[in-house]
Write a protein that holds these residues in place. Sequence first.
Motif, PDB file in Angstrom:
ATOM      1  N   SER A 175       1.889  10.192   0.723  1.00  0.00           N
ATOM      2  CA  SER A 175       3.000   9.304   0.360  1.00  0.00           C
ATOM      3  C   SER A 175       3.051   9.136  -1.149  1.00  0.00           C
ATOM      4  O   SER A 175       2.034   9.200  -1.842  1.00  0.00           O
ATOM      5  N   GLU A 176       4.268   8.917  -1.659  1.00  0.00           N
ATOM      6  CA  GLU A 176       4.478   8.706  -3.078  1.00  0.00           C
ATOM      7  C   GLU A 176       5.789   7.962  -3.295  1.00  0.00           C
ATOM      8  O   GLU A 176       6.637   7.906  -2.390  1.00  0.00           O
ATOM      9  N   ILE A 177       5.962   7.384  -4.486  1.00  0.00           N
ATOM     10  CA  ILE A 177       7.193   6.665  -4.802  1.00  0.00           C
ATOM     11  C   ILE A 177       8.335   7.660  -4.988  1.00  0.00           C
ATOM     12  O   ILE A 177       8.227   8.608  -5.769  1.00  0.00           O
ATOM     13  N   GLU A 178       9.401   7.436  -4.250  1.00  0.00           N
ATOM     14  CA  GLU A 178      10.598   8.269  -4.352  1.00  0.00           C
ATOM     15  C   GLU A 178      11.611   7.661  -5.316  1.00  0.00           C
ATOM     16  O   GLU A 178      12.263   8.371  -6.084  1.00  0.00           O
ATOM     17  N   GLN A 179      11.754   6.330  -5.262  1.00  0.00           N
ATOM     18  CA  GLN A 179      12.684   5.613  -6.134  1.00  0.00           C
ATOM     19  C   GLN A 179      12.041   4.315  -6.596  1.00  0.00           C
ATOM     20  O   GLN A 179      11.372   3.640  -5.815  1.00  0.00           O
ATOM     21  N   GLY A 180      12.268   3.958  -7.860  1.00  0.00           N
ATOM     22  CA  GLY A 180      11.745   2.703  -8.376  1.00  0.00           C
ATOM     23  C   GLY A 180      10.626   2.911  -9.378  1.00  0.00           C
ATOM     24  O   GLY A 180      10.133   4.031  -9.575  1.00  0.00           O
ATOM     25  N   ASN A 181      10.229   1.825 -10.005  1.00  0.00           N
ATOM     26  CA  ASN A 181       9.187   1.866 -11.032  1.00  0.00           C
ATOM     27  C   ASN A 181       7.824   1.484 -10.457  1.00  0.00           C
ATOM     28  O   ASN A 181       7.735   0.872  -9.399  1.00  0.00           O
ATOM     29  N   GLY A 182       6.778   1.814 -11.208  1.00  0.00           N
ATOM     30  CA  GLY A 182       5.431   1.471 -10.783  1.00  0.00           C
ATOM     31  C   GLY A 182       4.680   2.673 -10.235  1.00  0.00           C
ATOM     32  O   GLY A 182       5.138   3.823 -10.313  1.00  0.00           O
ATOM     33  N   ASN A 183       3.527   2.397  -9.652  1.00  0.00           N
ATOM     34  CA  ASN A 183       2.669   3.464  -9.103  1.00  0.00           C
ATOM     35  C   ASN A 183       2.212   3.086  -7.695  1.00  0.00           C
ATOM     36  O   ASN A 183       1.933   1.923  -7.411  1.00  0.00           O
ATOM     37  N   TRP A 184       2.130   4.085  -6.842  1.00  0.00           N
ATOM     38  CA  TRP A 184       1.667   3.901  -5.464  1.00  0.00           C
ATOM     39  C   TRP A 184       0.449   4.780  -5.231  1.00  0.00           C
ATOM     40  O   TRP A 184       0.459   5.969  -5.539  1.00  0.00           O
ATOM     41  N   LYS A 185      -0.623   4.176  -4.690  1.00  0.00           N
ATOM     42  CA  LYS A 185      -1.834   4.917  -4.365  1.00  0.00           C
ATOM     43  C   LYS A 185      -2.147   4.744  -2.894  1.00  0.00           C
ATOM     44  O   LYS A 185      -2.459   3.649  -2.430  1.00  0.00           O
ATOM     45  N   GLN A 186      -2.033   5.833  -2.147  1.00  0.00           N
ATOM     46  CA  GLN A 186      -2.353   5.784  -0.716  1.00  0.00           C
ATOM     47  C   GLN A 186      -3.853   5.705  -0.529  1.00  0.00           C
ATOM     48  O   GLN A 186      -4.611   6.470  -1.112  1.00  0.00           O
ATOM     49  N   MET A 187      -4.274   4.767   0.334  1.00  0.00           N
ATOM     50  CA  MET A 187      -5.701   4.580   0.588  1.00  0.00           C
ATOM     51  C   MET A 187      -6.146   5.214   1.905  1.00  0.00           C
ATOM     52  O   MET A 187      -7.303   5.583   2.066  1.00  0.00           O
ATOM     53  N   GLY A 188      -5.225   5.307   2.859  1.00  0.00           N
ATOM     54  CA  GLY A 188      -5.584   5.889   4.150  1.00  0.00           C
ATOM     55  C   GLY A 188      -4.452   5.729   5.145  1.00  0.00           C
ATOM     56  O   GLY A 188      -3.370   5.226   4.809  1.00  0.00           O
ATOM     57  N   TYR A 189      -4.707   6.157   6.382  1.00  0.00           N
ATOM     58  CA  TYR A 189      -3.698   5.984   7.437  1.00  0.00           C
ATOM     59  C   TYR A 189      -4.388   5.999   8.794  1.00  0.00           C
ATOM     60  O   TYR A 189      -5.447   6.596   8.979  1.00  0.00           O
ATOM     61  N   ASP A 190      -3.745   5.299   9.743  1.00  0.00           N
ATOM     62  CA  ASP A 190      -4.290   5.162  11.094  1.00  0.00           C
ATOM     63  C   ASP A 190      -3.251   5.672  12.085  1.00  0.00           C
ATOM     64  O   ASP A 190      -2.277   4.971  12.391  1.00  0.00           O
ATOM     65  N   PRO A 191      -3.413   6.905  12.615  1.00  0.00           N
ATOM     66  CA  PRO A 191      -2.423   7.488  13.531  1.00  0.00           C
ATOM     67  C   PRO A 191      -2.764   7.265  15.002  1.00  0.00           C
ATOM     68  O   PRO A 191      -3.934   7.150  15.366  1.00  0.00           O
ATOM     69  N   THR A 203       0.092   3.803  10.723  1.00  0.00           N
ATOM     70  CA  THR A 203       0.039   2.746   9.711  1.00  0.00           C
ATOM     71  C   THR A 203      -0.556   3.332   8.437  1.00  0.00           C
ATOM     72  O   THR A 203      -1.696   3.793   8.446  1.00  0.00           O
ATOM     73  N   VAL A 204       0.248   3.335   7.372  1.00  0.00           N
ATOM     74  CA  VAL A 204      -0.192   3.854   6.077  1.00  0.00           C
ATOM     75  C   VAL A 204      -0.599   2.676   5.199  1.00  0.00           C
ATOM     76  O   VAL A 204       0.145   1.706   5.061  1.00  0.00           O
ATOM     77  N   THR A 205      -1.789   2.735   4.617  1.00  0.00           N
ATOM     78  CA  THR A 205      -2.259   1.670   3.737  1.00  0.00           C
ATOM     79  C   THR A 205      -2.315   2.184   2.302  1.00  0.00           C
ATOM     80  O   THR A 205      -2.624   3.356   2.053  1.00  0.00           O
ATOM     81  N   GLY A 206      -1.993   1.289   1.357  1.00  0.00           N
ATOM     82  CA  GLY A 206      -2.025   1.699  -0.040  1.00  0.00           C
ATOM     83  C   GLY A 206      -1.852   0.520  -0.968  1.00  0.00           C
ATOM     84  O   GLY A 206      -1.638  -0.624  -0.533  1.00  0.00           O
ATOM     85  N   TYR A 207      -1.941   0.791  -2.262  1.00  0.00           N
ATOM     86  CA  TYR A 207      -1.767  -0.225  -3.300  1.00  0.00           C
ATOM     87  C   TYR A 207      -0.578   0.146  -4.186  1.00  0.00           C
ATOM     88  O   TYR A 207      -0.447   1.305  -4.607  1.00  0.00           O
ATOM     89  N   TYR A 208       0.259  -0.845  -4.426  1.00  0.00           N
ATOM     90  CA  TYR A 208       1.371  -0.674  -5.362  1.00  0.00           C
ATOM     91  C   TYR A 208       1.031  -1.399  -6.655  1.00  0.00           C
ATOM     92  O   TYR A 208       0.661  -2.578  -6.647  1.00  0.00           O
ATOM     93  N   SER A 209       1.132  -0.693  -7.786  1.00  0.00           N
ATOM     94  CA  SER A 209       0.811  -1.262  -9.093  1.00  0.00           C
ATOM     95  C   SER A 209       2.047  -1.294  -9.977  1.00  0.00           C
ATOM     96  O   SER A 209       2.794  -0.309 -10.064  1.00  0.00           O
ATOM     97  N   PHE A 210       2.245  -2.457 -10.625  1.00  0.00           N
ATOM     98  CA  PHE A 210       3.371  -2.614 -11.549  1.00  0.00           C
ATOM     99  C   PHE A 210       2.965  -3.574 -12.651  1.00  0.00           C
ATOM    100  O   PHE A 210       2.484  -4.673 -12.381  1.00  0.00           O
ATOM    101  N   HIS A 211       3.123  -3.155 -13.895  1.00  0.00           N
ATOM    102  CA  HIS A 211       2.800  -3.975 -15.061  1.00  0.00           C
ATOM    103  C   HIS A 211       1.381  -4.538 -15.006  1.00  0.00           C
ATOM    104  O   HIS A 211       1.141  -5.712 -15.325  1.00  0.00           O
TER     105      HIS A 211
END
Length: 232
Positions: A175-191, A203-211
Amino acid sequence: MLKKYMFIGVVLGVSFLTGCENEKVDNSTSSKTSAVEHKIEKETVATTEKAHSPIPLILTPAQKEQFYKDYTAIVHKFNGEYGTAFVIDPITTFTDEYWLELRDFEEMLKGRIGTSSVVIDNKEVYAPGLVPKLVELQMGSHKIAIRVDGSFDTQLNANTPDGRQLFSALHSLSSEIEQGNGNWKQMGYDPSIVDHGRAYSITVTGYYSFHGVSSPHNLDIIYYCNKNGGIT
């Protein structure tokens, strides 16, 4: 007498046509004026929004250290008062535009309180090898779009009434940011395969970072397999 009436008729006709022509000119002028006003209004709004953007500070290394401590205290205060899970990013990741007045930093965090996500349904049917999903992540007044790409396998199941294709495996998911500002880091997923193989719940888990501030997020996504092995 007949010539007199004909002359009056010609004069009236010319007056009528002239009036119509003037009306066309007036309407055209009004339309152009309206378009210009609309353009000016949009430019004014854009200029106003730009004027309201926080102005980054120019700080010395020592001042940055102090501001970073103040930011950390503000983040802890927000987490205690609003039940958020904000995390201050390492000071080494801060770029010049991250350094804001304390009140502007607080306003930025307030704009990210309250989180919701919406998965956009695919209108196209994809081959199992690469299937995108778009998720809109709303954080207060802040919104981004995250693209999730899944790679699957399907197989024909003769035990089903219609002899349809079903999910058999998930090979990868990113997963990655398609639109918008900031950064997305995927941590894992539970299928999990659900509906007797007709769907994959992930369920995809991750952290969104902005400023300079990160927040954890869970994205719940469902992929569907049709009877021919197409994925949506």
